[in-house]
Design an enzyme around this catalytic site. Structure first.
Site, PDB file in Angstrom:
ATOM      1  N   SER A  10       0.817  -1.164  -0.051  1.00 14.03           N
ATOM      2  CA  SER A  10      -0.096   0.052  -0.035  1.00 14.03           C
ATOM      3  C   SER A  10       0.792   1.251  -0.029  1.00 14.03           C
ATOM      4  O   SER A  10       0.400   2.511  -0.272  1.00 14.03           O
ATOM      5  CB  SER A  10      -0.852   0.003   1.212  1.00 14.03           C
ATOM      6  OG  SER A  10       0.000   0.093   2.249  1.00 14.03           O
ATOM      7  N   GLY A  42      -4.922   0.108   5.524  1.00  8.09           N
ATOM      8  CA  GLY A  42      -5.512  -0.721   6.949  1.00  8.09           C
ATOM      9  C   GLY A  42      -7.014   0.075   7.529  1.00  8.09           C
ATOM     10  O   GLY A  42      -7.274  -0.877   8.437  1.00  8.09           O
ATOM     11  N   CYS A  72       2.099  -6.718   1.827  1.00  6.75           N
ATOM     12  CA  CYS A  72       1.584  -6.088   2.714  1.00  6.75           C
ATOM     13  C   CYS A  72       0.324  -7.072   3.307  1.00  6.75           C
ATOM     14  O   CYS A  72      -0.412  -7.754   2.731  1.00  6.75           O
ATOM     15  CB  CYS A  72       0.541  -4.986   1.859  1.00  6.75           C
ATOM     16  SG  CYS A  72      -0.670  -4.093   2.534  1.00  6.75           S
ATOM     17  N   ASN A  73       0.367  -7.108   4.789  1.00  8.62           N
ATOM     18  CA  ASN A  73      -0.479  -7.998   5.376  1.00  8.62           C
ATOM     19  C   ASN A  73      -1.791  -7.750   4.957  1.00  8.62           C
ATOM     20  O   ASN A  73      -2.603  -8.645   5.006  1.00  8.62           O
ATOM     21  CB  ASN A  73      -0.288  -8.017   6.919  1.00  8.62           C
ATOM     22  CG  ASN A  73       1.181  -8.676   7.141  1.00  8.62           C
ATOM     23  OD1 ASN A  73       1.212  -9.556   7.807  1.00  8.62           O
ATOM     24  ND2 ASN A  73       2.229  -7.540   7.059  1.00  8.62           N
ATOM     25  N   THR A  74      -2.182  -6.435   5.106  1.00 10.99           N
ATOM     26  CA  THR A  74      -3.761  -5.927   4.643  1.00 10.99           C
ATOM     27  C   THR A  74      -4.176  -6.362   3.508  1.00 10.99           C
ATOM     28  O   THR A  74      -5.121  -7.063   3.323  1.00 10.99           O
ATOM     29  CB  THR A  74      -3.540  -4.527   4.958  1.00 10.99           C
ATOM     30  OG1 THR A  74      -2.883  -4.139   6.057  1.00 10.99           O
ATOM     31  CG2 THR A  74      -5.085  -4.021   4.877  1.00 10.99           C
ATOM     32  N   CYS A 186       2.469  -5.780  10.061  1.00 10.46           N
ATOM     33  CA  CYS A 186       2.427  -4.776   9.053  1.00 10.46           C
ATOM     34  C   CYS A 186       3.694  -4.552   8.464  1.00 10.46           C
ATOM     35  O   CYS A 186       4.685  -4.223   9.368  1.00 10.46           O
ATOM     36  CB  CYS A 186       1.887  -3.506   9.553  1.00 10.46           C
ATOM     37  SG  CYS A 186       1.764  -2.136   8.412  1.00 10.46           S
ATOM     38  N   HIS A 188       5.050  -1.969   7.297  1.00 15.49           N
ATOM     39  CA  HIS A 188       5.722  -0.655   7.652  1.00 15.49           C
ATOM     40  C   HIS A 188       6.440  -0.764   8.895  1.00 15.49           C
ATOM     41  O   HIS A 188       7.340  -0.035   9.231  1.00 15.49           O
ATOM     42  CB  HIS A 188       4.470   0.230   7.631  1.00 15.49           C
ATOM     43  CG  HIS A 188       4.207   0.745   6.418  1.00 15.49           C
ATOM     44  ND1 HIS A 188       3.435   0.065   5.582  1.00 15.49           N
ATOM     45  CD2 HIS A 188       4.251   1.882   5.707  1.00 15.49           C
ATOM     46  CE1 HIS A 188       3.022   0.573   4.669  1.00 15.49           C
ATOM     47  NE2 HIS A 188       3.713   1.950   4.456  1.00 15.49           N
TER      48      HIS A 188
HETATM   49  N1  DGL Z   1       2.016  -2.314   5.083  1.00 15.09           N
HETATM   50  C1  DGL Z   1       0.592  -2.759   5.315  1.00 15.09           C
HETATM   51  C2  DGL Z   1       0.748  -4.082   5.862  1.00 15.09           C
HETATM   52  O1  DGL Z   1       1.496  -4.747   5.864  1.00 15.09           O
HETATM   53  C3  DGL Z   1      -0.216  -1.694   5.934  1.00 15.09           C
HETATM   54  C4  DGL Z   1      -0.269  -0.215   5.843  1.00 15.09           C
HETATM   55  C5  DGL Z   1      -1.601   0.303   5.473  1.00 15.09           C
HETATM   56  O2  DGL Z   1      -2.593   0.480   6.335  1.00 15.09           O
HETATM   57  O3  DGL Z   1      -1.846   0.734   4.243  1.00 15.09           O
HETATM   58  O4  DGL Z   1      -0.560  -4.252   6.275  1.00 15.09           O
END
Ligand code: DGL
Length: 258
Positions: A10, A42, A72-74, A186, A188
């Site tokens: 993201s 998220g 990206c986990n989301t 996440c 980030h």
């Molecule tokens: N980097 C994203 C993750 O791994 C989430 C960041 C977002 O909220 O966009 O979940």
């Protein structure tokens, strides 16, 4: 860039996964795309995250990527199942919170899972939780607002420390709910891992899923016969973003070299 391994997030967080991918596959080319224009994912609806993730993945496929890592986990929790059903023969690998190594290292103890609200509410996470809830005391903690510090390049700011102090206060060393481990759910968050460690205290172990994700991507490409046979090729990394902010590419480079 044809035959590259595409890496999607993201925003800039997926660079924590990209670094591990490059470490494990130094002779591959990588195309990173951060959808910072639409970040954060998220706090969006699942449908919106799914649509954006499918669009990005299909664009990579049209451009000739040989595999896609959803770093990206989301996005993974919202879209990976649909994508795998739609493209069963194309290597698509997502990331999920590294709960398995965390419960193995902290059996019977408190393990905090920091992730976005979408990741924590999705079914994929609940299934993961069910698998390990007997092994440790798992505490899911949504952290809306945390990814923004990384996205804005404020990884060492006073505001970040204030945010973390407030969010993590009950779980600090010496408190009744002190945690033995924390999962960075996440992509980030690895960029603020040192601040998380400082706030929680030195005994908390930190886990993230990038190493396992990179290993799985390598395995999928290997099985598909798509790994670059030229071991002397020095892989390239190209960064792209949907953000109109001219500083975004510089931030990506800086995080990559961090
Ligand atoms: N980097 C994203 C993750 O791994 C989430 C960041 C977002 O909220 O966009 O979940």
């Amino acid at each position: 860039m044809k035959d590259a391994i595409a890496v999607f997030d993201s925003g800039v967080g997926g660079i924590s996964v990209l670094r591990e991918l490059v470490k494990q596959m130094p002779n591959e080319d990588f195309l990173f795309f951060g959808d910072s224009l639409h970040a954060p994912y998220g706090t969006k609806t699942t449908e919106e995250v799914r649509r954006l993730t499918i669009e990005a993945t299909e664009k990579f496929m049209e451009e000739g990527a040989k595999g896609v890592t959803i770093a990206c986990n989301t996005a993974t929790s919202a879209a990976v199942r649909v994508l795998r059903e739609r493209y069963p023969h194309f290597p698509i690998v997502g990331i999920e919170p590294a709960l398995k190594p965390a419960v193995e290292h902290c059996p019977g103890k408190r393990v905090l899972v920091l992730a976005t609200p979408v990741t924590i509410r999705e079914e994929k996470f609940h299934k993961l939780l069910n698998r390990y809830e007997e092994d440790a005391l798992v505490i899911p903690l949504p952290a809306p607002g945390l990814m923004e510090f990384v996205e804005e390049g404020k990884t060492h700011s006073l505001e970040l420390m204030e945010y973390l102090e407030k969010l993590l206060d009950p779980y600090k060393k010496g408190k009744p709910d002190e945690v033995a481990g924390v999962v960075l759910g996440c992509t980030h968050y690895p960029f603020v891992a040192d601040s998380i460690q400082k706030v929680l205290g030195d005994s908390a172990m930190i886990f993230d899923g990038s190493e396992g994700t990179a290993r799985e991507m390598r395995r999928r490409l290997d099985v598909a016969g798509k790994l670059n046979p030229d071991k002397n090729h020095k892989g390239k990394v190209v960064f792209t973003t949907s953000s109109p902010d001219p500083g975004k590419l510089d931030l990506m480079e800086a995080l990559y070299r961090k």
